[in-house]
Design a protein around this motif. Structure first.
Motif, PDB file in Angstrom:
ATOM      1  N   THR A  62       0.839  -1.195   0.000  1.00 44.41           N
ATOM      2  CA  THR A  62       0.000   0.000   0.000  1.00 44.41           C
ATOM      3  C   THR A  62       0.886   1.261   0.000  1.00 44.41           C
ATOM      4  N   LYS A 116      -8.134   0.374   3.450  1.00 46.34           N
ATOM      5  CA  LYS A 116      -7.229   0.894   4.480  1.00 46.34           C
ATOM      6  C   LYS A 116      -7.353   2.409   4.650  1.00 46.34           C
ATOM      7  N   LEU A 141      -2.943  -9.972  -7.196  1.00 48.89           N
ATOM      8  CA  LEU A 141      -1.495  -9.904  -7.419  1.00 48.89           C
ATOM      9  C   LEU A 141      -1.019 -11.071  -8.301  1.00 48.89           C
ATOM     10  N   ARG A 175       8.523  -9.629  -0.090  1.00 51.39           N
ATOM     11  CA  ARG A 175       7.855  -9.042   1.078  1.00 51.39           C
ATOM     12  C   ARG A 175       8.858  -8.942   2.212  1.00 51.39           C
TER      13      ARG A 175
END
Ligand code: PNS
Length: 162
Positions: free
Chosen positions: A9, A41, A73, A87
């Motif tokens: 994000t 969010k 994704l 990540r």
């Protein structure tokens, strides 16, 4: 040519994210920073602003691209010919959520792999949410975010106080 995607994000990008992007360039030839709108969010910055800040903060990194991605994704990766998801794992507390996402993405497409990288210890406690809280109280931001983000955070919170 190995391509990695670093999705998130990024509301806003922090020095922890930047550390991870730099580390991922030791493994991948190209890294796409894929920015999700993530309206759930309720981001502070709109998607175009988040992209612009990442572009500015990664100007010195020639093999990094920044894009908006919408939808799944796993599907985006197929379209772009991306080899793996990148990540960050800061602490054990990140693990459960990241583990679930990695397995879900692999269930959606069995070719999808996720590579976890640990940021430098000095960034291991930084989150975008915590930084926004510090900014909202006028705290010092320079150790946590790149200059462009510090400036935009200050502007955002001054605007809110008016
Ligand atoms: O920075 P974040 O908020 O932890 O990033 C989460 C993100 C954007 C990577 C995740 O929500 C995502 O991949 N969203 C796209 C939709 C999707 O593919 N969902 C299935 C995997 S969780």
């Amino acid at each position: 040519m190995k391509i990695g995607v670093y999705p998130g994000t990024f509301d806003p990008i922090t020095n922890g994210h930047l550390d991870l992007i730099r580390r991922s360039l030791h493994i991948f030839d190209r890294v796409i920073v894929a920015v999700a709108p993530n309206p759930k969010k309720q981001p502070l910055f709109d998607i175009h602003e988040r992209v612009a800040m990442i572009k500015e903060a990664t100007r010195d990194l020639p093999y990094v691209e920044v894009e908006i991605f919408e939808g799944l994704l796993a599907e985006y990766m197929k379209r772009k010919g991306v080899h793996a998801i990148i990540r960050g794992l800061r602490a054990i507390s990140d693990f459960e959520h990241e583990f679930m996402m990695a397995l879900l993405n692999r269930k959606l497409d069995s070719d999808v792999e996720t590579v976890f990288l640990m940021p430098s210890e000095e960034y291991s406690y930084i989150t975008s949410s915590a930084i926004k809280e510090v900014a909202s109280y006028g705290g010092l931001l320079k150790d946590f975010v790149p200059p462009v983000v510090a400036r935009r955070l200050r502007e955002q919170f001054q605007k809110k106080q008016k």
